[in-house]
Scaffold this motif. Structure first.
Motif, short mmCIF file in Angstrom:
data_model
loop_
_atom_site.label_atom_id
_atom_site.label_comp_id
_atom_site.label_asym_id
_atom_site.label_seq_id
_atom_site.Cartn_x
_atom_site.Cartn_y
_atom_site.Cartn_z
N TYR A 146 0.37 -0.82 -0.08
CA TYR A 146 0.42 -0.01 0.00
C TYR A 146 1.19 1.29 -0.06
O TYR A 146 1.76 1.27 0.30
N HIS A 171 5.05 3.75 2.99
CA HIS A 171 4.03 2.54 1.39
C HIS A 171 5.10 1.52 2.44
O HIS A 171 6.02 1.91 3.55
N LEU A 226 -4.79 -2.08 7.27
CA LEU A 226 -5.00 -0.92 6.66
C LEU A 226 -5.97 0.34 7.21
O LEU A 226 -6.16 1.13 7.76
N GLN A 238 -3.72 0.52 -3.21
CA GLN A 238 -2.98 -0.81 -3.83
C GLN A 238 -2.22 -0.90 -4.72
O GLN A 238 -2.62 -0.49 -5.49
#
Length: 73
Positions: free
Chosen positions: A4, A35, A44, A63
């Motif tokens: 991500y 990231h 997340l 993503q």
């Protein structure tokens, strides 16, 4: 599990980025890019909630598709 990228407004201090040990942080002009690989959607959501509680403006979440290593000859 996925890789991500979370782009936030402003430059986050090392104290703030240290709060997210599973993510690397890169400073860009007027932004910070976090990231890294997260285990699942719950991980997340936890990070996004934490950023929100800290008052950090989230600009973008995406993503990144997994990259495949080049095939050896």
């Amino acid at each position: 599990m996925g890789h991500y990228v979370i782009r936030v407004k402003g430059t986050l201090s090392s104290d703030l980025t240290d709060a997210f040990p599973s993510l690397a942080a890169d400073s860009e002009p007027a932004q910070t890019v976090l990231h890294g690989y997260l285990d699942d959607q719950a991980a997340l959501a936890g990070i996004l909630n934490h950023l929100d509680m800290l008052g950090v403006d989230i600009l973008e979440v995406m993503q990144v598709p997994p990259t495949r290593p080049p095939k050896s000859a």
